[in-house]
Write a protein that holds these residues in place. Structure first.
Motif, short mmCIF file in Angstrom:
data_model
loop_
_atom_site.label_atom_id
_atom_site.label_comp_id
_atom_site.label_asym_id
_atom_site.label_seq_id
_atom_site.Cartn_x
_atom_site.Cartn_y
_atom_site.Cartn_z
N LYS A 19 0.84 -1.19 0.00
CA LYS A 19 0.00 0.00 0.00
C LYS A 19 0.88 1.25 0.00
O LYS A 19 1.77 1.38 0.83
CB LYS A 19 -0.92 -0.03 1.23
CG LYS A 19 -1.89 -1.22 1.23
CD LYS A 19 -2.64 -1.36 2.54
CE LYS A 19 -1.76 -1.91 3.65
NZ LYS A 19 -2.50 -2.17 4.90
N LEU A 20 0.60 2.15 -0.92
CA LEU A 20 1.44 3.32 -1.12
C LEU A 20 0.69 4.63 -0.87
O LEU A 20 1.05 5.68 -1.39
CB LEU A 20 2.02 3.32 -2.55
CG LEU A 20 2.86 2.09 -2.91
CD1 LEU A 20 3.20 2.09 -4.40
CD2 LEU A 20 4.13 2.04 -2.08
N GLY A 21 -0.38 4.57 -0.08
CA GLY A 21 -1.12 5.77 0.29
C GLY A 21 -1.70 6.48 -0.91
O GLY A 21 -2.41 5.89 -1.73
N ALA A 22 -1.39 7.76 -1.04
CA ALA A 22 -1.92 8.57 -2.13
C ALA A 22 -1.43 8.10 -3.50
O ALA A 22 -1.98 8.51 -4.53
CB ALA A 22 -1.55 10.03 -1.91
N ASN A 23 -0.41 7.24 -3.52
CA ASN A 23 0.10 6.70 -4.78
C ASN A 23 -0.50 5.34 -5.12
O ASN A 23 -0.01 4.65 -6.02
CB ASN A 23 1.62 6.60 -4.73
CG ASN A 23 2.28 7.97 -4.66
OD1 ASN A 23 1.89 8.88 -5.38
ND2 ASN A 23 3.26 8.12 -3.78
N GLY A 24 -1.55 4.95 -4.42
CA GLY A 24 -2.22 3.69 -4.76
C GLY A 24 -1.54 2.49 -4.13
O GLY A 24 -1.22 2.48 -2.94
N CYS A 25 -1.27 1.48 -4.95
CA CYS A 25 -0.65 0.27 -4.42
C CYS A 25 0.14 -0.43 -5.52
O CYS A 25 -0.07 -0.21 -6.71
CB CYS A 25 -1.69 -0.69 -3.83
SG CYS A 25 -2.94 -1.25 -5.01
N LEU A 26 1.06 -1.28 -5.09
CA LEU A 26 1.85 -2.12 -5.99
C LEU A 26 1.43 -3.56 -5.78
O LEU A 26 1.37 -4.03 -4.64
CB LEU A 26 3.34 -1.96 -5.70
CG LEU A 26 4.28 -2.92 -6.44
CD1 LEU A 26 4.33 -2.57 -7.92
CD2 LEU A 26 5.68 -2.89 -5.85
N LEU A 27 1.14 -4.25 -6.87
CA LEU A 27 0.76 -5.66 -6.81
C LEU A 27 1.87 -6.53 -7.37
O LEU A 27 2.53 -6.15 -8.34
CB LEU A 27 -0.51 -5.91 -7.63
CG LEU A 27 -1.72 -5.02 -7.36
CD1 LEU A 27 -2.90 -5.47 -8.22
CD2 LEU A 27 -2.09 -5.03 -5.88
N ALA A 28 2.04 -7.70 -6.77
CA ALA A 28 3.03 -8.66 -7.26
C ALA A 28 2.49 -10.06 -7.01
O ALA A 28 1.77 -10.30 -6.04
CB ALA A 28 4.37 -8.48 -6.53
N ASP A 29 2.84 -10.99 -7.90
CA ASP A 29 2.48 -12.39 -7.65
C ASP A 29 3.58 -13.30 -8.18
O ASP A 29 4.58 -12.84 -8.75
CB ASP A 29 1.11 -12.75 -8.24
CG ASP A 29 1.07 -12.74 -9.77
OD1 ASP A 29 2.14 -12.74 -10.41
OD2 ASP A 29 -0.04 -12.74 -10.32
N GLN A 30 3.39 -14.59 -8.02
CA GLN A 30 4.43 -15.55 -8.37
C GLN A 30 4.56 -15.81 -9.86
O GLN A 30 5.48 -16.49 -10.28
CB GLN A 30 4.20 -16.85 -7.60
CG GLN A 30 4.41 -16.72 -6.11
CD GLN A 30 4.33 -18.04 -5.37
OE1 GLN A 30 3.79 -19.03 -5.87
NE2 GLN A 30 4.86 -18.08 -4.15
N THR A 31 3.64 -15.26 -10.66
CA THR A 31 3.76 -15.38 -12.12
C THR A 31 4.69 -14.33 -12.70
O THR A 31 4.99 -14.37 -13.90
CB THR A 31 2.39 -15.26 -12.81
OG1 THR A 31 1.93 -13.89 -12.73
CG2 THR A 31 1.37 -16.18 -12.17
N GLY A 32 5.14 -13.38 -11.88
CA GLY A 32 6.00 -12.30 -12.36
C GLY A 32 5.27 -10.99 -12.53
O GLY A 32 5.88 -9.99 -12.92
N LEU A 33 3.97 -10.96 -12.23
CA LEU A 33 3.21 -9.72 -12.33
C LEU A 33 3.77 -8.67 -11.37
O LEU A 33 4.00 -8.95 -10.19
CB LEU A 33 1.75 -9.97 -11.98
CG LEU A 33 0.85 -8.72 -11.89
CD1 LEU A 33 0.52 -8.22 -13.29
CD2 LEU A 33 -0.43 -9.02 -11.12
N ARG A 34 4.01 -7.49 -11.87
CA ARG A 34 4.38 -6.34 -11.07
C ARG A 34 3.64 -5.15 -11.66
O ARG A 34 3.96 -4.68 -12.76
CB ARG A 34 5.89 -6.08 -11.08
CG ARG A 34 6.75 -7.24 -10.61
CD ARG A 34 6.62 -7.53 -9.14
NE ARG A 34 7.55 -8.57 -8.69
CZ ARG A 34 7.29 -9.87 -8.71
NH1 ARG A 34 6.13 -10.32 -9.18
NH2 ARG A 34 8.18 -10.75 -8.27
N VAL A 35 2.62 -4.65 -10.98
CA VAL A 35 1.81 -3.57 -11.55
C VAL A 35 1.39 -2.60 -10.45
O VAL A 35 1.10 -3.01 -9.33
CB VAL A 35 0.57 -4.15 -12.28
CG1 VAL A 35 -0.33 -4.91 -11.31
CG2 VAL A 35 -0.21 -3.05 -12.99
#
Length: 274
Positions: free
Chosen positions: A191-207
């Motif tokens: 969680k990045l507050g006013a900058n939203g959030c970063l998601l990651a998973d084991q498939t390599g997703l980084r968004v």
């Protein structure tokens, strides 16, 4: 103003207002504050059958100070119920009928050590639930190596930037997420507050998922808990990973526009409109 609080209770209150069935596991005292909490939960439709009520325990009462930017500071009673939960309080019977288990939050409970946490998460996984956890800042200098057995049992791990940075000893959110995924967590949400959030998973997703624009921030108390509750509501509604985060950002956006830890969100329709 006087309101209820505590990470798990905030999540439970918001989930109930979003129309979800929720059970809260906690320790409270048999004092006025404890009665207020139980009555509030009952009125909200929260299952309180796994409350452990103890005569000798003082129900935790915190003072929250909010500055002009909406940031908050806490005065906490270290001897109250907020720190009293033990691993044995979370029984297999309490999991019956549930589909998602959330431990809110790692590092809050000094009586539950990393080894016990890993054992608890493994047991809940064997019961067929999705296992999720949020965290606070480490209280005893805990770092990734000792937390890896617990993190490896998690389907979803939530942390804000400061918390993830403290555990991973990284400064970049992507590197934090990489290390938490490497520790075995299946999905990581930073969680990045006013900058939203970063998601990651084991498939390599980084968004990165941006926060809702034009949010008028009054009080950030409980915003992270509301985010988690919104995310779980999304999972229960069958949303995918990114869309769960979008819905969670919307819920958090509504939350920070009101004073109090769980007072902002009133209904599913309100968050969908946001």
């Amino acid at each position: 103003m006087l309101t209820t609080g505590g990470d798990a209770m905030n999540e439970a209150m918001v989930l109930s207002r979003l129309g979800k069935q929720v059970r809260l596991i906690t320790r409270i005292g048999t004092d006025d504050a404890g009665r207020y909490i139980k009555q509030t939960c009952t009125q909200a439709g929260i299952d309180t059958s796994h409350f452990l009520e103890l005569d000798e325990l003082a129900t935790g009462v915190n003072v929250v100070l909010v500055d002009a930017s909406g940031e908050r500071r806490f005065f906490t009673n270290p001897h109250g119920s907020l720190r009293a939960l033990e691993a044995q309080d979370i029984t297999p019977q309490a999991m019956r009928g549930a589909s998602i288990f959330c431990f809110a939050s790692i590092f809050v409970f000094p009586k539950i050590n990393p080894e016990q946490l890993a054992q608890l998460f493994a047991r809940v996984r064997k019961q067929g639930l999705l296992v999720c956890a949020d965290m606070t800042l480490p209280k005893r200098g805990e770092r990734l190596p000792e937390m890896t057995p617990a993190f490896a049992q998690l389907d979803y791990l939530f942390a804000n930037k400061a918390e993830a940075g403290a555990v991973t000893e990284e400064s970049d959110p992507v590197r934090m997420a990489d290390r938490l995924i490497s520790a075995g967590a299946r999905h990581v949400i930073i969680k990045l507050g006013a900058n939203g959030c970063l998601l990651a998973d084991q498939t390599g997703l980084r968004v990165r998922v941006p926060a809702c624009p034009d949010t008028h921030c009054i009080d950030t108390t409980g915003a992270g808990d509301t985010f988690a509750a919104g995310f779980f509501a999304g999972l229960l509604d069958g949303r995918d990973f990114v869309d769960c985060a979008r819905f969670a950002n919307a819920a958090a956006s509504v939350s920070v526009e009101a004073v109090g830890a769980s007072t902002g969100v009133h209904s599913m329709e309100q968050v969908l409109q946001r």
